[in-house]
Scaffold this motif. Structure first.
Motif, mmCIF file in Angstrom:
data_model
loop_
_atom_site.group_PDB
_atom_site.id
_atom_site.type_symbol
_atom_site.label_atom_id
_atom_site.label_comp_id
_atom_site.label_asym_id
_atom_site.label_seq_id
_atom_site.Cartn_x
_atom_site.Cartn_y
_atom_site.Cartn_z
ATOM 1 N N ALA A 142 -0.109 -1.815 13.123
ATOM 2 C CA ALA A 142 1.175 -1.954 12.429
ATOM 3 C C ALA A 142 2.205 -0.996 13.010
ATOM 4 O O ALA A 142 3.377 -1.364 13.178
ATOM 5 N N LYS A 143 1.789 0.217 13.334
ATOM 6 C CA LYS A 143 2.705 1.177 13.942
ATOM 7 C C LYS A 143 3.145 0.693 15.320
ATOM 8 O O LYS A 143 4.321 0.819 15.689
ATOM 9 N N TYR A 144 2.231 0.114 16.078
ATOM 10 C CA TYR A 144 2.576 -0.410 17.394
ATOM 11 C C TYR A 144 3.555 -1.581 17.280
ATOM 12 O O TYR A 144 4.492 -1.694 18.053
ATOM 13 N N LEU A 172 -3.577 0.264 10.557
ATOM 14 C CA LEU A 172 -2.440 1.188 10.594
ATOM 15 C C LEU A 172 -1.915 1.376 12.011
ATOM 16 O O LEU A 172 -0.697 1.388 12.243
ATOM 17 N N PHE A 173 -2.800 1.535 12.975
ATOM 18 C CA PHE A 173 -2.369 1.717 14.366
ATOM 19 C C PHE A 173 -1.661 0.471 14.903
ATOM 20 O O PHE A 173 -0.642 0.573 15.573
ATOM 21 N N GLU A 206 5.677 -2.088 14.876
ATOM 22 C CA GLU A 206 6.960 -1.605 14.370
ATOM 23 C C GLU A 206 7.760 -0.857 15.432
ATOM 24 O O GLU A 206 8.947 -1.111 15.621
ATOM 25 N N LYS A 207 7.107 0.050 16.175
ATOM 26 C CA LYS A 207 7.838 0.911 17.108
ATOM 27 C C LYS A 207 7.634 0.546 18.573
ATOM 28 O O LYS A 207 8.380 0.998 19.425
ATOM 29 N N THR A 266 5.190 1.503 20.471
ATOM 30 C CA THR A 266 4.400 2.517 21.140
ATOM 31 C C THR A 266 3.528 3.237 20.122
ATOM 32 O O THR A 266 3.819 3.247 18.937
ATOM 33 N N PHE A 267 2.469 3.862 20.634
ATOM 34 C CA PHE A 267 1.620 4.635 19.734
ATOM 35 C C PHE A 267 2.196 6.011 19.666
ATOM 36 O O PHE A 267 1.999 6.896 19.127
#
Length: 98
Positions: A90-92, A87-88, A94-95, A97-98
């Motif tokens: 994938a978020k990184y 999840l972390f 996508e965006k 940044t955390f």
């Protein structure tokens, strides 16, 4: 009347643990190329997540074969940590940044 248990008796599935773990590890061998050389970061993430799943499956099979529940407990914790890490990442991706 004595009933022979085909799972734990002579020639049972515990004697074939290497065979049962060979399938996930063969998939591991084939999938690590995608995890390292995938064309895009999401493809690499899927490859890494699949590798983690194959490790978890191998740990559960070994835990059942050796009748040692610690392998299964470790597989559960490893699975939870793998899920959170996915999840972390994938978020990184996508965006940025955390």
């Amino acid at each position: 009347m004595y009933v022979k248990n085909s799972l734990t008796g002579p020639g049972g599935w515990r004697n074939n643990v290497v065979s049962y773990c060979a399938v996930p590890w063969d998939l591991y061998r084939r999938n690590r190329y995608q995890a390292v050389f995938g064309p895009h970061p999401p493809d690499r993430l899927v490859g890494l997540d699949t590798l983690n799943t194959l490790v978890i499956v191998s740990m559960v099979v070994l835990g059942a074969a050796f009748e040692n529940p610690i392998y299964i407990d470790v597989a559960i914790v490893y699975g939870l940590l793998s899920f959170v890490a996915t999840l972390f990442i994938a978020k990184y991706i996508e965006k940025g940044t955390f």
